[in-house]
Design a protein around this motif. Structure first.
Motif, PDB file in Angstrom:
ATOM      1  N   ARG A  19      18.901  -9.802  -0.893  1.00  0.00           N
ATOM      2  CA  ARG A  19      19.168  -8.938   0.178  1.00  0.00           C
ATOM      3  C   ARG A  19      19.147  -9.189   1.693  1.00  0.00           C
ATOM      4  O   ARG A  19      18.482 -10.271   1.840  1.00  0.00           O
ATOM      5  CB  ARG A  19      17.951  -7.722  -0.249  1.00  0.00           C
ATOM      6  CG  ARG A  19      18.168  -6.985  -1.207  1.00  0.00           C
ATOM      7  CD  ARG A  19      16.813  -6.147  -1.644  1.00  0.00           C
ATOM      8  NE  ARG A  19      16.882  -5.449  -2.697  1.00  0.00           N
ATOM      9  CZ  ARG A  19      16.778  -6.054  -3.942  1.00  0.00           C
ATOM     10  NH1 ARG A  19      16.419  -7.221  -4.153  1.00  0.00           N
ATOM     11  NH2 ARG A  19      16.867  -5.193  -5.068  1.00  0.00           N
ATOM     12  N   ARG A  23      12.229  -7.697   3.512  1.00  0.00           N
ATOM     13  CA  ARG A  23      11.439  -6.627   2.902  1.00  0.00           C
ATOM     14  C   ARG A  23      10.004  -6.700   2.987  1.00  0.00           C
ATOM     15  O   ARG A  23       9.342  -7.959   3.341  1.00  0.00           O
ATOM     16  CB  ARG A  23      11.689  -6.737   1.213  1.00  0.00           C
ATOM     17  CG  ARG A  23      13.223  -6.573   0.847  1.00  0.00           C
ATOM     18  CD  ARG A  23      13.635  -6.587  -0.449  1.00  0.00           C
ATOM     19  NE  ARG A  23      13.485  -7.920  -0.879  1.00  0.00           N
ATOM     20  CZ  ARG A  23      13.513  -8.423  -2.134  1.00  0.00           C
ATOM     21  NH1 ARG A  23      13.740  -7.575  -3.061  1.00  0.00           N
ATOM     22  NH2 ARG A  23      13.322  -9.701  -2.516  1.00  0.00           N
ATOM     23  N   GLU A  25       6.208  -6.315   1.347  1.00  0.00           N
ATOM     24  CA  GLU A  25       5.542  -6.027   0.047  1.00  0.00           C
ATOM     25  C   GLU A  25       4.459  -4.800   0.450  1.00  0.00           C
ATOM     26  O   GLU A  25       3.931  -4.816   1.419  1.00  0.00           O
ATOM     27  CB  GLU A  25       4.778  -7.182  -0.293  1.00  0.00           C
ATOM     28  CG  GLU A  25       4.342  -7.256  -1.405  1.00  0.00           C
ATOM     29  CD  GLU A  25       3.596  -8.579  -2.077  1.00  0.00           C
ATOM     30  OE1 GLU A  25       2.683  -8.381  -2.701  1.00  0.00           O
ATOM     31  OE2 GLU A  25       4.359  -9.740  -1.650  1.00  0.00           O
ATOM     32  N   ASP A  45       8.437  -2.974  -2.869  1.00  0.00           N
ATOM     33  CA  ASP A  45       8.398  -3.382  -1.557  1.00  0.00           C
ATOM     34  C   ASP A  45       9.405  -2.399  -0.683  1.00  0.00           C
ATOM     35  O   ASP A  45      10.201  -1.681  -1.467  1.00  0.00           O
ATOM     36  CB  ASP A  45       8.931  -4.943  -1.386  1.00  0.00           C
ATOM     37  CG  ASP A  45      10.043  -5.109  -2.077  1.00  0.00           C
ATOM     38  OD1 ASP A  45      11.287  -4.336  -2.084  1.00  0.00           O
ATOM     39  OD2 ASP A  45      10.290  -5.990  -2.674  1.00  0.00           O
ATOM     40  N   SER A  47      12.327  -1.950   2.835  1.00  0.00           N
ATOM     41  CA  SER A  47      12.967  -2.474   3.754  1.00  0.00           C
ATOM     42  C   SER A  47      13.467  -1.107   4.806  1.00  0.00           C
ATOM     43  O   SER A  47      13.168  -0.062   4.517  1.00  0.00           O
ATOM     44  CB  SER A  47      14.125  -3.354   3.252  1.00  0.00           C
ATOM     45  OG  SER A  47      15.265  -2.293   2.804  1.00  0.00           O
ATOM     46  N   ARG A  52      12.136  -0.844  -3.459  1.00  0.00           N
ATOM     47  CA  ARG A  52      12.302  -1.297  -4.789  1.00  0.00           C
ATOM     48  C   ARG A  52      11.227  -0.831  -5.384  1.00  0.00           C
ATOM     49  O   ARG A  52      10.009  -1.009  -5.015  1.00  0.00           O
ATOM     50  CB  ARG A  52      12.426  -3.014  -4.819  1.00  0.00           C
ATOM     51  CG  ARG A  52      12.642  -3.572  -5.897  1.00  0.00           C
ATOM     52  CD  ARG A  52      13.014  -4.877  -5.884  1.00  0.00           C
ATOM     53  NE  ARG A  52      11.907  -5.757  -5.434  1.00  0.00           N
ATOM     54  CZ  ARG A  52      11.154  -6.525  -5.802  1.00  0.00           C
ATOM     55  NH1 ARG A  52      11.635  -7.036  -7.307  1.00  0.00           N
ATOM     56  NH2 ARG A  52      10.099  -7.168  -5.459  1.00  0.00           N
TER      57      ARG A  52
END
Length: 64
Positions: A19, A23, A25, A45, A47, A52
């Motif tokens: 990606r 990102r 966590e 995670d 962004s 995700r």
């Protein structure tokens, strides 16, 4: 030239995990709702433009 198999820290990255955005966590429980189905999942995670999650619902594919 950057090796596409490594992230910025030099760690190996899966081919489908490249990606462009950073990102962050995180963790927590979330519920995904698709066609009136509630799918329990775990947030991994986030962004600026996405997230995700991990779930056990076989009919749900990436990008849905």
């Amino acid at each position: 030239m950057t090796n596409p198999e490594l992230n910025r820290d030099g760690a190996a990255v899966a081919a489908d995990d490249r990606r462009a955005e950073p990102r962050f966590e995180t963790n927590g429980s979330v519920v995904l709702r698709v066609d009136k189905v509630a799918i329990p999942a775990r947030l991994l995670d986030v962004s600026e433009h996405g997230m995700r999650v991990e779930h056990m619902y076989a009919a749900l594919a990436s990008g849905m």
